[in-house]
Write an enzyme that holds these catalytic residues in place. Structure first.
Site, PDB file in Angstrom:
ATOM      1  N   LYS A 225       0.867  -1.213  -0.164  1.00  0.00           N
ATOM      2  CA  LYS A 225      -0.033   0.022   0.106  1.00  0.00           C
ATOM      3  C   LYS A 225       0.935   1.440   0.000  1.00  0.00           C
ATOM      4  O   LYS A 225       2.228   1.381   0.411  1.00  0.00           O
ATOM      5  CB  LYS A 225      -0.901  -0.149   1.138  1.00  0.00           C
ATOM      6  CG  LYS A 225      -2.268  -1.026   0.734  1.00  0.00           C
ATOM      7  CD  LYS A 225      -3.143  -0.912   1.882  1.00  0.00           C
ATOM      8  CE  LYS A 225      -4.331  -1.973   1.106  1.00  0.00           C
ATOM      9  NZ  LYS A 225      -5.325  -2.532   2.184  1.00  0.00           N
ATOM     10  N   ARG A 260      -3.425 -10.534   4.572  1.00  0.00           N
ATOM     11  CA  ARG A 260      -3.706 -10.554   3.085  1.00  0.00           C
ATOM     12  C   ARG A 260      -2.645  -9.805   2.123  1.00  0.00           C
ATOM     13  O   ARG A 260      -2.180  -8.899   2.524  1.00  0.00           O
ATOM     14  CB  ARG A 260      -5.110  -9.602   3.059  1.00  0.00           C
ATOM     15  CG  ARG A 260      -5.552  -9.681   1.785  1.00  0.00           C
ATOM     16  CD  ARG A 260      -6.716  -8.664   1.705  1.00  0.00           C
ATOM     17  NE  ARG A 260      -7.366  -8.639   0.356  1.00  0.00           N
ATOM     18  CZ  ARG A 260      -6.930  -8.075  -0.625  1.00  0.00           C
ATOM     19  NH1 ARG A 260      -6.081  -6.963  -0.512  1.00  0.00           N
ATOM     20  NH2 ARG A 260      -7.626  -7.694  -1.871  1.00  0.00           N
TER      21      ARG A 260
END
Ligand code: HH2
Length: 283
Positions: A225, A260
């Protein structure tokens, strides 16, 4: 701790589980367009399972900042052939469906998915996701997001991000329990990158015990991210796997159950070595 899956199956969570991201989208932020063809998705799933993935998370709608909504019908067209192909080729694989829309979730469950991953925590479809999880006996991921993907990064604002995210998730979990989903089937996720500045994300990561202490299974999705790119100065998301593995090690140390990630191998290693060290604390 374990998750009860439909069909008498069980997913043990007494060692860290890796959830591999399979984005069936043309526009996801790190891997968009790679897996639109079911054969490519089956191959990617094989790589993920070989590298030690425990869960395959299939999604047909990008939630990157600024992303447009994808109608349920189009999501179904994208994900159902892939879930069917995965369930046929990898019958033991645990498949989750990443969607906020009840109709997509239902079609994916019929095609072989067994976990619901809802980044809106049930809000997008008026809590119908709660009823579906209760009816089908499947675990449900409840994630925190401030705003919606289209505008969530405009002005993320909190007085106390950790307290507010915690209160939100516990409230949604209580609502889901009232709708019939048992406590141990509700997986909490602070929603890294969803309506949060880099400082908010770092604060959430510095307090992962807050979610672990709730007694719910906890999932973390920090993989590749943007805030990681800001911390390490790397613009290409695919070059952020080392930074992601560092977060995975920290998360396992804090007791997070499910990671994840896009690239399974480095995170499997980071998780396993951290977990092995932790099991020697009292010897
Ligand atoms: N992050 C993304 C998507 N789904 N689900 C959960 N539970 N937690 C997350 O942090 C999370 C998630 C965004 O990542 P990705 O799927 O790679 O990107 P895109 O939304 O662009 O497809």
């Amino acid at each position: 701790m374990h998750l009860q899956l439909p069909g008498e199956r069980v997913l043990a969570l007494d060692r860290p589980a890796i959830m591999a991201v399979l984005n069936i989208t043309p526009d996801s932020f790190s891997d968009g367009g790679e897996l639109l063809d079911p054969d490519a998705a089956v191959l990617a799933a094989q790589h993920a399972l070989d590298a030690g993935a425990d869960i395959l998370d299939v999604g047909g709608e990008s939630t990157r900042p600024g992303a447009a909504r994808i109608e349920p019908g189009e999501q179904v067209r994208r994900v159902v052939p892939v879930v069917e192909a995965l369930a046929e080729r990898h019958p033991d694989a645990v498949i989750s469906i990443d969607t906020t829309r009840h109709a997509v979730a239902e079609a994916a469950l019929d095609a072989g998915a067994v976990i619901l991953n809802d980044v809106s925590a049930g809000r997008d479809d008026d809590d119908r996701m709660f009823a579906l999880a209760a009816e089908r006996g499947c675990p449900l991921v409840l994630m925190h997001m401030q705003g919606a993907p289209a505008d969530m990064q405009n002005h993320p604002t909190y007085h106390d991000v950790v307290a507010e995210v915690r209160a939100f998730l516990l409230e949604r979990a209580a609502d889901a329990q009232r709708a019939g989903v048992p406590h141990h089937q509700l997986i909490l996720d602070p929603g890294i990158g969803f309506g949060k500045t880099t400082a908010h994300n770092l604060q959430l990561l510095a307090h992962l015990d807050t979610w672990v202490d709730t007694g719910h299974p906890v999932l973390l999705g920090a993989s590749r991210k943007r805030f990681l790119g800001q911390v390490v100065g790397v613009t290409d998301p695919a070059e952020r796997d080392i930074a992601t593995a560092a977060v995975s090690a920290l998360a396992v140390r804090a007791g997070v159950h499910i990671l994840r990630v896009h690239n399974v191998a480095p995170n499997r290693q980071a998780a396993d070595v951290t977990f092995a060290i932790m099991t020697h604390r009292n010897t």
